[in-house]
Design a protein around this motif. Structure first.
Motif, short mmCIF file in Angstrom:
data_model
loop_
_atom_site.label_atom_id
_atom_site.label_comp_id
_atom_site.label_asym_id
_atom_site.label_seq_id
_atom_site.Cartn_x
_atom_site.Cartn_y
_atom_site.Cartn_z
N TRP A 146 -17.23 77.96 31.02
CA TRP A 146 -17.85 79.15 31.62
C TRP A 146 -16.85 80.04 32.37
CZ3 TRP A 146 -18.83 74.06 32.95
CH2 TRP A 146 -18.36 73.63 34.19
N GLU A 147 -15.56 79.81 32.20
CA GLU A 147 -14.56 80.58 32.93
C GLU A 147 -13.87 81.62 32.04
OE1 GLU A 147 -12.49 78.04 36.48
OE2 GLU A 147 -11.99 77.42 34.43
N ALA A 148 -13.52 82.74 32.67
CA ALA A 148 -12.63 83.71 32.05
C ALA A 148 -11.19 83.42 32.44
CB ALA A 148 -13.00 85.13 32.49
N ASP A 149 -11.01 82.91 33.65
CA ASP A 149 -9.70 82.48 34.14
C ASP A 149 -9.98 81.40 35.17
OD1 ASP A 149 -7.02 82.25 34.60
OD2 ASP A 149 -6.74 84.28 35.40
N TYR A 150 -8.96 80.69 35.60
CA TYR A 150 -9.17 79.62 36.57
C TYR A 150 -9.79 80.17 37.85
CZ TYR A 150 -6.14 77.02 33.43
OH TYR A 150 -5.60 76.41 32.31
N GLY A 151 -10.97 79.66 38.16
CA GLY A 151 -11.67 80.11 39.35
C GLY A 151 -12.45 81.39 39.17
N LEU A 152 -12.47 81.95 37.96
CA LEU A 152 -13.15 83.22 37.72
C LEU A 152 -14.22 83.00 36.66
CD1 LEU A 152 -12.96 86.17 38.70
CD2 LEU A 152 -11.56 86.64 36.68
N ARG A 153 -15.46 83.03 37.10
CA ARG A 153 -16.58 82.72 36.20
C ARG A 153 -16.80 83.86 35.22
NH1 ARG A 153 -20.93 78.93 37.32
NH2 ARG A 153 -22.61 79.19 35.82
N ALA A 154 -17.02 83.51 33.96
CA ALA A 154 -17.26 84.52 32.94
C ALA A 154 -18.71 84.58 32.51
CB ALA A 154 -16.39 84.26 31.72
N THR A 155 -19.40 83.41 32.48
CA THR A 155 -20.79 83.37 32.02
C THR A 155 -21.63 82.59 33.01
OG1 THR A 155 -20.45 81.33 30.77
CG2 THR A 155 -20.04 83.40 29.62
N ASP A 156 -22.90 82.85 33.00
CA ASP A 156 -23.83 82.14 33.88
C ASP A 156 -24.22 80.79 33.31
OD1 ASP A 156 -23.88 84.14 35.77
OD2 ASP A 156 -25.50 85.21 34.76
N THR A 157 -24.21 80.67 31.98
CA THR A 157 -24.60 79.41 31.35
C THR A 157 -23.38 78.82 30.65
OG1 THR A 157 -26.81 80.26 30.97
CG2 THR A 157 -26.15 78.33 29.70
N PRO A 158 -22.97 77.62 31.04
CA PRO A 158 -21.80 77.02 30.41
C PRO A 158 -21.99 76.82 28.91
CG PRO A 158 -22.43 75.82 32.38
CD PRO A 158 -23.54 76.78 32.08
N THR A 159 -20.94 77.12 28.17
CA THR A 159 -20.93 76.83 26.75
C THR A 159 -20.11 75.57 26.55
OG1 THR A 159 -21.05 79.17 26.20
CG2 THR A 159 -20.30 77.69 24.47
N VAL A 160 -20.77 74.50 26.16
CA VAL A 160 -20.10 73.22 26.06
C VAL A 160 -19.36 73.14 24.73
CG1 VAL A 160 -20.40 70.72 26.07
CG2 VAL A 160 -21.83 72.19 27.50
N THR A 161 -18.08 72.82 24.80
CA THR A 161 -17.26 72.74 23.60
C THR A 161 -16.66 71.36 23.47
OG1 THR A 161 -15.33 73.52 24.83
CG2 THR A 161 -16.70 75.19 23.75
N GLU A 162 -16.11 71.10 22.31
CA GLU A 162 -15.40 69.85 22.03
C GLU A 162 -16.29 68.63 22.29
OE1 GLU A 162 -10.98 71.52 23.27
OE2 GLU A 162 -11.95 69.97 24.46
N GLU A 163 -17.56 68.74 21.87
CA GLU A 163 -18.46 67.61 22.04
C GLU A 163 -18.27 66.59 20.93
OE1 GLU A 163 -20.49 66.74 24.43
OE2 GLU A 163 -19.90 68.49 25.56
N PRO A 164 -18.36 65.31 21.23
CA PRO A 164 -18.33 64.29 20.17
C PRO A 164 -19.67 64.27 19.44
CG PRO A 164 -18.77 63.28 22.27
CD PRO A 164 -18.52 64.73 22.55
N PRO A 165 -19.76 63.56 18.38
CA PRO A 165 -21.05 63.43 17.69
C PRO A 165 -22.11 62.86 18.63
CG PRO A 165 -19.27 62.59 16.32
CD PRO A 165 -18.69 62.88 17.68
#
Length: 761
Positions: free
Chosen positions: A733-752
């Motif tokens: 959910w970040e645009a940069d370290y400590g800088l929020r980009a979105t209100d809802t986290p987009t979860v990536t790199e999830e395992p099966p």
């Protein structure tokens, strides 16, 4: 008997003369009357001879001793009961001095001498039927001047069978004759500094430059943002967001800097269109108040605390510590002012010094905090979430970082702060309570992190072993209270866990397994789980010096039909359980170091700037986990599995770093009272045995979601900063370290989903 008071001396002499004349006249009249009576009746006049007069008992008023009246007056002085003292004055004295002026005379003497307490000793007393004098010695035990002893006197007048005090100011001190007064002169030492563990300043005197922006006057926004970002060491976008919605002609506070850190000085910033500065030499909190909840801030003495400070020798106009270490270490940081007690005439003319003591220099406080670690955690870990981070040295209890969000800038509370005049009101009124140290005072249910304690109680009970099998066939559990409970797998429409060993139950955070364990323990001994939680340090303060903390609360089993429900709730860290993040980091450190509960400490040393410390840190053991070494190893192995096992609830969050840093931890998702907005927990320790000390970390993000989705990522970032010096993995959910980009986290790199489904513990 000799009287010094002129009025009393004259009165005594007049009364004595009148008594001698009266006796002579009465005797002459009696003799003449007897002679006339005898000669009128032709009776012989007897020859002169001795006679024995007839005894007549006169009515006499028995006066109490003047010493008892003096003692009552002086005891009133000891108690500072000026109303009582005034009631003992003679009518003449009460006519001469009003009650409020009488009290003010004693209050001023107490203030000018910094009176702490007093003692008196009655030495002598002299009296006539109507007057008395009592000599006594008074010793004033003062805060700044030591002991002041004087011999003085109390004059009393008899009235209606009682003694009353004929008061004058010499009763306080003999020097206060003829309207003389006391005046105390103070010489203050410079306030001590607060440093981090490496000697980097957290709070010290500096030329503070307060920086603001007038948005409508900006002509080269990019140049201004580049310059201010470099000076204040914060991202440009963070600065821009502060004035993005402000009126064009308004002043927008941006922050502060030490003048020495500004290339070209404050004048170089003033030369930029749209930038406005104000400079003053005063207390400066570095980096916008790094560690503000621990370090605290200074301010003027609050009116409600004025009497207490004055009793400690303060005049009342000083700037003092109001929160954090500034408050708790006030005696060391302030030092002791030098004091000279002057005697002045009624017109203010100096007469002489009555007492004098030199000042005691202030002490510096060196903390256990790592300023860089603390600053990066504050800026990049929690982001826009409210919550807390506690980082401890696993093997000593030293607090390396203690961050709370929302944060605040300590500089704003310094008296005279321009930016503070704009922002402090909003901080005080903020419903998110920025001043609350959530790490030490925030109270939360612990969620599944508590399963560490449930596992310990179950293993110690002898009813469970690491290899005890639980079959989670349905993802549900019905306890003796008849309530159907569902696991997080069911809520995510995933397959139940199936057959698990007890150790695997912690790795996969299987709720039905721990409900079963909680109910089994309750059936054996309703107190067992509560007692184990208390043995891990919950429900009582850690005892951390210099930091105000909450003890939390561990519920015990209640009588009646709801007691099973309480046990089931507690087994998964819910119900009435309340803990602080500091307590969690502390017991997780104990799990990691082999069972030793250290008292967390934030003070490394206290001492003069160029002298030997008067206090130095030493690890303090406050207890031991009530768990055998063998059972503790089972728990540690399971916590390692949480991070590294293919089905561990936190494994995806530590891919990459777990191959370099050995980490053990536990996810937690705690009901918050808001539907679908649970608190996110993760607690962990390292066991690297490398060049840097191992640490224990606890993170809570309020209302953020699942522990594996948010808090685990935040703990990873803490590890990156601590071991590698900076973060290296962006949050989704970040645009940069400590800088929020979105209100809802987009979860990536999830395992099966069959290995580690999204939304798990």
């Amino acid at each position: 008997m000799q009287y010094q008071h002129p009025e009393w001396k004259n009165r005594y002499q007049r009364d004595a003369a009148r008594r001698r004349i009266g006796w002579a006249v009465a005797g002459s009249l009696a003799a003449a009357a007897a002679f006339l009576l005898l000669t009128r009746w032709n009776l012989p006049v007897p020859a002169s001879r001795p006679s024995t007069p007839r005894s007549i008992d006169p009515v006499q008023t028995v006066m109490p001793s003047p010493e008892s009246a003096a003692r009552a007056f002086l005891e009133g002085w000891q108690a500072r009961d000026y109303k009582r003292m005034y009631s003992l004055l003679s009518p003449t004295s009460r006519e001469a001095v009003a009650a409020e002026d009488f009290a003010a005379a004693y209050q001023d003497a107490a203030f000018q001498t910094t009176l702490g307490s007093l003692e008196f000793a009655i030495l002598d007393a002299e009296m006539t039927p109507n007057d008395a004098r009592v000599d006594f010695e008074i010793t004033l035990h003062t805060v700044l001047l030591g002991d002041l002893s004087r011999r003085t006197r109390l004059l009393l007048a008899g009235r209606d069978g009682a003694w009353t005090v004929a008061w004058d100011r010499q009763t306080i001190l003999p020097e206060l004759e003829n309207g003389n007064r006391l005046m105390l002169h103070r010489e203050y030492p410079a306030r001590g500094n607060i440093y981090d563990r490496e000697g980097l300043p957290l709070a010290a005197e500096a030329e503070v430059v307060e920086i603001g922006i007038i948005p409508g006057d900006l002509t080269d926004e990019d140049a201004v943002l580049a310059r201010l970002s470099a000076v204040m060491k914060v991202p440009r976008e963070t600065i821009r967001m502060k004035y993005a919605e402000a009126l064009p002609d308004s002043y927008v506070p941006i922050g502060e800097a030490d003048a020495v850190d500004i290339p070209g000085g404050p004048e170089a910033l003033d030369a930029l269109d749209g930038v406005q500065t104000a400079s003053a030499t005063r207390r400066y909190y570095y980096g916008g108040g790094v560690g503000s909840h621990v370090v605290g801030y200074t301010g003027k003495i609050p009116q409600q605390a004025l009497e207490g400070y004055q009793s400690r020798g303060y005049s009342g106009g000083e700037t003092v510590g109001v929160a954090g270490l500034e408050f708790t270490a006030e005696n060391d940081l302030a030092g002791t002012p030098g004091a000279t007690l002057w005697l002045t005439a009624a017109d203010g003319t100096f007469l002489k010094n009555l007492a004098e003591t030199p000042l005691r220099p202030a002490m510096d406080v060196n903390t256990t905090l790592d300023r860089d670690l603390q600053a990066q955690i504050e800026r990049t870990v929690l982001g826009s979430y409210n919550g807390a981070v506690a980082v401890l040295d696993r093997d000593t209890g030293e607090v390396l970082a203690m961050a709370s969000s929302k944060a605040f800038d300590s500089n704003l509370f310094t008296p005279g702060s321009l930016n503070g005049s704009y922002l402090v009101g909003g901080i005080l009124a903020d419903p998110d309570s920025p001043l609350l140290n959530r790490a030490a005072r925030g109270l939360y249910p612990l969620g599944s992190v508590f399963k560490i304690i449930t596992m310990a109680a179950a293993l110690e009970s002898g009813l469970f072993t690491a290899n005890s099998v639980y079959d989670d066939a349905t993802g549900t559990y019905i306890g003796a209270d008849g309530v159907l409970r569902t696991d997080w797998t069911v809520e995510r429409e995933l397959e139940p866990h199936g057959e698990l060993t007890f150790e695997q139950c912690l790795v996969q955070s299987c709720n039905p397994c721990f409900w079963h364990a909680g109910e089994t323990l309750w059936n054996q001994d309703p107190q067992r789980l509560t007692e184990m939680a208390e043995g891990f340090g919950l429900g009582s303060a850690t005892g951390i010096p210099g930091v105000n903390e909450n003890p939390g609360y561990v519920p015990g089993p209640e009588t009646g039909e709801t007691s099973v429900t309480d046990a089931l709730n507690l087994a998964v860290g819910q119900g009435g359980l309340q803990v602080t993040p500091l307590q969690v980091a502390d017991f997780v450190a104990a799990v990691g170091n082999g069972g030793v509960l250290y008292r967390p400490q934030v003070i490394l040393s206290i001492g003069p700037a160029d002298g030997k410390p008067v206090y130095s840190f030493a690890p303090a053991v406050r207890g031991a986990l009530p768990v055998s070494a063998a059972n503790l190893e089972v728990i540690r192995r399971a916590m390692r599995g949480v991070v590294s096992d293919p089905k561990g609830t936190a494994r995806p969050r530590f891919v990459g770093i777990s191959q370099v840093i050995k980490i053990a931890g536990k996810t937690g998702t705690a009901e918050s009272g808001r539907p679908d907005e649970p608190h996110s927990w993760f607690a962990a320790y390292t066991f690297t045995e490398g060049s840097k000390p191992d640490i224990a970390v606890a993170v809570i993000a309020e209302y953020a979601g699942e522990g594996s989705t948010h808090a685990a990522r935040m703990v990873r970032r803490v590890m990156e900063i601590y071991f590698f010096g900076r973060p290296s993995t962006l949050y989704p959910w970040e645009a940069d370290y400590g800088l929020r980009a979105t209100d809802t986290p987009t979860v990536t790199e999830e395992p099966p989903a069959t290995l580690i489904p999204e939304g798990s513990e």
